[in-house]
Scaffold this motif. Structure first.
Motif, PDB file in Angstrom:
ATOM      1  N   GLU A  11      -2.039  -6.342  -2.948  1.00 36.60           N
ATOM      2  CA  GLU A  11      -1.274  -6.504  -1.709  1.00 36.60           C
ATOM      3  C   GLU A  11      -0.270  -5.366  -1.608  1.00 36.60           C
ATOM      4  OE1 GLU A  11       2.020  -9.451   0.162  1.00 36.60           O
ATOM      5  OE2 GLU A  11       0.341 -10.398  -0.864  1.00 36.60           O
ATOM      6  N   LEU A  12      -0.291  -4.655  -0.487  1.00 34.81           N
ATOM      7  CA  LEU A  12       0.607  -3.526  -0.271  1.00 34.81           C
ATOM      8  C   LEU A  12       1.486  -3.789   0.943  1.00 34.81           C
ATOM      9  CD1 LEU A  12      -1.881  -0.568  -0.775  1.00 34.81           C
ATOM     10  CD2 LEU A  12      -0.365  -1.618  -2.454  1.00 34.81           C
ATOM     11  N   TRP A  21      -0.882  -5.566   3.879  1.00 33.30           N
ATOM     12  CA  TRP A  21      -2.343  -5.675   3.881  1.00 33.30           C
ATOM     13  C   TRP A  21      -2.863  -5.724   2.459  1.00 33.30           C
ATOM     14  CZ3 TRP A  21       0.152  -1.075   4.023  1.00 33.30           C
ATOM     15  CH2 TRP A  21      -0.362  -0.010   3.324  1.00 33.30           C
ATOM     16  N   ASP A  22      -4.094  -6.204   2.319  1.00 31.93           N
ATOM     17  CA  ASP A  22      -4.775  -6.226   1.025  1.00 31.93           C
ATOM     18  C   ASP A  22      -5.668  -4.996   0.946  1.00 31.93           C
ATOM     19  OD1 ASP A  22      -3.662  -8.605   0.175  1.00 31.93           O
ATOM     20  OD2 ASP A  22      -5.259  -9.824   1.032  1.00 31.93           O
ATOM     21  N   GLN A  23      -5.421  -4.174  -0.072  1.00 32.54           N
ATOM     22  CA  GLN A  23      -6.164  -2.935  -0.254  1.00 32.54           C
ATOM     23  C   GLN A  23      -7.129  -3.102  -1.428  1.00 32.54           C
ATOM     24  OE1 GLN A  23      -5.753   0.133   1.494  1.00 32.54           O
ATOM     25  NE2 GLN A  23      -7.605   0.647   0.387  1.00 32.54           N
ATOM     26  N   THR A  47      -3.026   5.537   2.872  1.00 32.65           N
ATOM     27  CA  THR A  47      -2.596   5.570   4.269  1.00 32.65           C
ATOM     28  C   THR A  47      -2.456   4.150   4.804  1.00 32.65           C
ATOM     29  OG1 THR A  47      -3.796   7.634   4.591  1.00 32.65           O
ATOM     30  CG2 THR A  47      -3.164   6.431   6.568  1.00 32.65           C
ATOM     31  N   CYS A  48      -1.332   3.875   5.436  1.00 35.96           N
ATOM     32  CA  CYS A  48      -1.108   2.577   6.060  1.00 35.96           C
ATOM     33  C   CYS A  48      -2.050   2.433   7.252  1.00 35.96           C
ATOM     34  CB  CYS A  48       0.342   2.461   6.522  1.00 35.96           C
ATOM     35  SG  CYS A  48       0.677   0.976   7.486  1.00 35.96           S
ATOM     36  N   PRO A  49      -2.788   1.321   7.341  1.00 34.10           N
ATOM     37  CA  PRO A  49      -3.697   1.130   8.468  1.00 34.10           C
ATOM     38  C   PRO A  49      -2.987   0.849   9.792  1.00 34.10           C
ATOM     39  CG  PRO A  49      -3.718  -0.802   7.056  1.00 34.10           C
ATOM     40  CD  PRO A  49      -2.861   0.225   6.381  1.00 34.10           C
TER      41      PRO A  49
END
Length: 67
Positions: A11-12, A21-23, A47-49
């Motif tokens: 989780e980030l 979000w979950d990466q 990179t943040c979505p």
């Protein structure tokens, strides 16, 4: 020394826009840009979505021993 089992996702939270979000860890490990690599910690950029800015992720160095 016991190895930390690598999770499928982490989780980030973006430090710029606070998006969470979950990466998948496979995407994290495949990043070629290494910010820092030590005996116990590796820092990579993702990179943040949501805002498309870079997020620095700290991961245990043991996760990279599996690759």
């Amino acid at each position: 020394m016991t190895q930390t089992e690598r999770p499928e996702k982490v989780e980030l939270t973006c430090s710029h826009c606070s998006h969470k979000w979950d990466q998948p860890t496979s995407a994290l490990l495949s990043q070629k840009i290494v910010i820092y690599k030590g005996d116990k910690t590796v820092k990579r950029r993702i990179t943040c979505p949501n805002c498309n800015k870079w997020v620095i992720v700290n991961a245990p160095a043991e996760w990279f021993d599996h690759e």
